[in-house]
Design a protein around this motif. Structure first.
Motif, PDB file in Angstrom:
ATOM      1  N   PHE A 160      51.145  24.833  32.809  1.00  0.00           N
ATOM      2  CA  PHE A 160      52.442  24.372  33.323  1.00  0.00           C
ATOM      3  C   PHE A 160      52.320  24.099  34.816  1.00  0.00           C
ATOM      4  CE2 PHE A 160      56.919  24.804  34.669  1.00  0.00           C
ATOM      5  CZ  PHE A 160      57.512  23.958  33.735  1.00  0.00           C
ATOM      6  N   PRO A 161      52.498  22.825  35.245  1.00  0.00           N
ATOM      7  CA  PRO A 161      52.300  22.476  36.662  1.00  0.00           C
ATOM      8  C   PRO A 161      53.274  23.210  37.571  1.00  0.00           C
ATOM      9  CG  PRO A 161      53.405  20.687  35.499  1.00  0.00           C
ATOM     10  CD  PRO A 161      52.969  21.672  34.449  1.00  0.00           C
ATOM     11  N   PHE A 162      52.743  23.824  38.633  1.00  0.00           N
ATOM     12  CA  PHE A 162      53.581  24.664  39.483  1.00  0.00           C
ATOM     13  C   PHE A 162      54.544  23.837  40.328  1.00  0.00           C
ATOM     14  CE2 PHE A 162      54.705  27.607  42.821  1.00  0.00           C
ATOM     15  CZ  PHE A 162      54.785  28.814  42.154  1.00  0.00           C
ATOM     16  N   SER A 163      54.030  22.819  41.028  1.00  0.00           N
ATOM     17  CA  SER A 163      54.887  22.044  41.933  1.00  0.00           C
ATOM     18  C   SER A 163      55.924  21.235  41.163  1.00  0.00           C
ATOM     19  CB  SER A 163      54.037  21.126  42.812  1.00  0.00           C
ATOM     20  OG  SER A 163      53.209  20.290  42.027  1.00  0.00           O
ATOM     21  N   ALA A 164      55.493  20.524  40.129  1.00  0.00           N
ATOM     22  CA  ALA A 164      56.437  19.759  39.319  1.00  0.00           C
ATOM     23  C   ALA A 164      57.390  20.687  38.573  1.00  0.00           C
ATOM     24  CB  ALA A 164      55.690  18.871  38.329  1.00  0.00           C
ATOM     25  N   GLY A 165      56.906  21.882  38.242  1.00  0.00           N
ATOM     26  CA  GLY A 165      57.748  22.842  37.544  1.00  0.00           C
ATOM     27  C   GLY A 165      58.969  23.250  38.336  1.00  0.00           C
ATOM     28  N   ASN A 166      58.862  23.232  39.667  1.00  0.00           N
ATOM     29  CA  ASN A 166      60.019  23.558  40.496  1.00  0.00           C
ATOM     30  C   ASN A 166      61.171  22.586  40.230  1.00  0.00           C
ATOM     31  OD1 ASN A 166      58.552  25.633  41.784  1.00  0.00           O
ATOM     32  ND2 ASN A 166      57.689  24.169  43.249  1.00  0.00           N
ATOM     33  N   TYR A 167      60.832  21.295  40.152  1.00  0.00           N
ATOM     34  CA  TYR A 167      61.855  20.275  39.888  1.00  0.00           C
ATOM     35  C   TYR A 167      62.342  20.359  38.442  1.00  0.00           C
ATOM     36  CZ  TYR A 167      60.296  18.105  44.255  1.00  0.00           C
ATOM     37  OH  TYR A 167      59.977  17.863  45.569  1.00  0.00           O
ATOM     38  N   LEU A 168      61.416  20.584  37.520  1.00  0.00           N
ATOM     39  CA  LEU A 168      61.786  20.627  36.104  1.00  0.00           C
ATOM     40  C   LEU A 168      62.708  21.807  35.806  1.00  0.00           C
ATOM     41  CD1 LEU A 168      58.306  19.766  34.557  1.00  0.00           C
ATOM     42  CD2 LEU A 168      60.304  18.278  34.687  1.00  0.00           C
ATOM     43  N   LEU A 169      62.400  22.954  36.365  1.00  0.00           N
ATOM     44  CA  LEU A 169      63.229  24.130  36.121  1.00  0.00           C
ATOM     45  C   LEU A 169      64.600  23.989  36.765  1.00  0.00           C
ATOM     46  CD1 LEU A 169      60.495  26.867  36.616  1.00  0.00           C
ATOM     47  CD2 LEU A 169      61.644  26.279  34.471  1.00  0.00           C
ATOM     48  N   GLY A 170      64.662  23.307  37.912  1.00  0.00           N
ATOM     49  CA  GLY A 170      65.944  23.098  38.559  1.00  0.00           C
ATOM     50  C   GLY A 170      66.782  22.025  37.893  1.00  0.00           C
ATOM     51  N   GLY A 171      66.116  20.956  37.397  1.00  0.00           N
ATOM     52  CA  GLY A 171      66.846  19.816  36.862  1.00  0.00           C
ATOM     53  C   GLY A 171      67.078  19.829  35.371  1.00  0.00           C
ATOM     54  N   THR A 172      66.329  20.635  34.623  1.00  0.00           N
ATOM     55  CA  THR A 172      66.456  20.576  33.161  1.00  0.00           C
ATOM     56  C   THR A 172      66.857  21.903  32.525  1.00  0.00           C
ATOM     57  OG1 THR A 172      64.128  21.111  32.692  1.00  0.00           O
ATOM     58  CG2 THR A 172      64.656  18.804  33.128  1.00  0.00           C
ATOM     59  N   THR A 173      66.983  22.962  33.318  1.00  0.00           N
ATOM     60  CA  THR A 173      67.379  24.252  32.758  1.00  0.00           C
ATOM     61  C   THR A 173      68.583  24.799  33.531  1.00  0.00           C
ATOM     62  OG1 THR A 173      66.089  25.776  34.167  1.00  0.00           O
ATOM     63  CG2 THR A 173      64.921  24.689  32.362  1.00  0.00           C
ATOM     64  N   SER A 174      69.170  25.850  33.000  1.00  0.00           N
ATOM     65  CA  SER A 174      70.303  26.495  33.664  1.00  0.00           C
ATOM     66  C   SER A 174      69.920  27.865  34.210  1.00  0.00           C
ATOM     67  CB  SER A 174      71.481  26.634  32.685  1.00  0.00           C
ATOM     68  OG  SER A 174      71.091  27.363  31.533  1.00  0.00           O
ATOM     69  N   VAL A 175      68.622  28.086  34.439  1.00  0.00           N
ATOM     70  CA  VAL A 175      68.176  29.375  34.970  1.00  0.00           C
ATOM     71  C   VAL A 175      68.807  29.604  36.344  1.00  0.00           C
ATOM     72  CG1 VAL A 175      66.093  28.351  35.977  1.00  0.00           C
ATOM     73  CG2 VAL A 175      66.172  30.802  35.529  1.00  0.00           C
ATOM     74  N   PRO A 176      69.316  30.799  36.630  1.00  0.00           N
ATOM     75  CA  PRO A 176      69.927  31.074  37.946  1.00  0.00           C
ATOM     76  C   PRO A 176      68.895  31.010  39.067  1.00  0.00           C
ATOM     77  CG  PRO A 176      70.613  32.707  36.314  1.00  0.00           C
ATOM     78  CD  PRO A 176      69.500  31.929  35.697  1.00  0.00           C
ATOM     79  N   LEU A 177      69.343  30.590  40.232  1.00  0.00           N
ATOM     80  CA  LEU A 177      68.448  30.468  41.386  1.00  0.00           C
ATOM     81  C   LEU A 177      67.817  31.807  41.737  1.00  0.00           C
ATOM     82  CD1 LEU A 177      67.238  28.904  43.792  1.00  0.00           C
ATOM     83  CD2 LEU A 177      69.358  29.348  45.044  1.00  0.00           C
ATOM     84  N   ARG A 178      68.567  32.893  41.649  1.00  0.00           N
ATOM     85  CA  ARG A 178      68.044  34.199  42.048  1.00  0.00           C
ATOM     86  C   ARG A 178      66.856  34.602  41.174  1.00  0.00           C
ATOM     87  NH1 ARG A 178      72.382  35.231  38.803  1.00  0.00           N
ATOM     88  NH2 ARG A 178      72.108  36.878  37.218  1.00  0.00           N
TER      89      ARG A 178
END
Length: 214
Positions: free
Chosen positions: A156-174
């Motif tokens: 799982f790509p780390f840098s691209a994963g930052n955008y994917l997790l922010g834009g495609t999931t509802s995981v809380p920022l904390r």
């Protein structure tokens, strides 16, 4: 100022998720070259701040692997200084990328990135995690553990994963911040150690060679 080439390590550490090895390699080399120009001995504070900024900027480039830069810093600065710079820089990049994707008007770009750039295994794991967070019935501990596993997964790509997790999931920022920080600590323990250890071996062999010619 010592500049250490790390092309062989980059080739070993870059995963199949990178869409263009040559382009990513050139980008990594550009960042490493900039680091090589910094005069840490003459301007330690400014050089440290600039290194932190370079790590943050590099880790905001999707699909650009973060390990080569961490190895380069480890070789140049040693573990004690390079480890906090890389860990904090990568975590900062993660927060900025995640927040930018989360605040975007829509997540079409992130969804397109997920479906066209990720490997089948990475896409499957992302979809599983997205379903978990969308369900709204999972506790924070379970989501955090799943997120840490995703952050540490080599596919799982780390840098691209930052955008994917922010834009495609509802995981809380904390939870994202905690998981990303832990992932950066684990990753940089290895990468920075490789760079610092390699530099010690290199300079030791150089010193031995010079003594042999005396």
């Amino acid at each position: 100022m010592v500049y250490i080439s790390l092309l062989s390590q980059e080739r070993l550490l870059m995963g199949p998720s990178s869409p263009d090895f040559s382009q990513a390699l050139d980008q990594n080399n550009a960042f490493i070259h900039i680091l090589g120009q910094l005069e840490y001995s003459q301007h330690p504070f400014a050089a440290t701040i600039l290194s932190y900024g370079i790590v943050t900027a590099a880790d905001m480039v999707p699909f650009l692997p973060c390990q080569p830069l961490a190895i380069a810093l480890g070789a140049q600065l040693g573990f004690r200084l390079a480890f906090p710079i890389t860990t904090l820089g990568q975590t900062t990049a993660g927060i900025l990328a995640f927040s930018a994707a989360r605040k975007a008007a829509n997540s079409d770009l992130a969804n397109d990135m997920a479906t066209t750039k990720l490997s089948p295994k990475a896409l499957e794991k992302l979809q599983e995690f997205r379903s978990m967070t969308d369900a709204g019935e999972q506790g924070d501990v379970r989501i955090l553990l799943a997120l840490i596993g995703l952050r540490l997964a080599p596919f799982f790509p780390f840098s691209a994963g930052n955008y994917l997790l922010g834009g495609t999931t509802s995981v809380p920022l904390r939870l994202f911040i905690v998981a990303t920080l832990l992932g950066c600590i684990a990753s940089n323990l290895l990468s920075v150690s490789i760079g610092a250890g390699g530099a010690m071996v290199f300079f030791s062999s150089v010193d031995d060679g010079m003594l042999a010619h005396l």
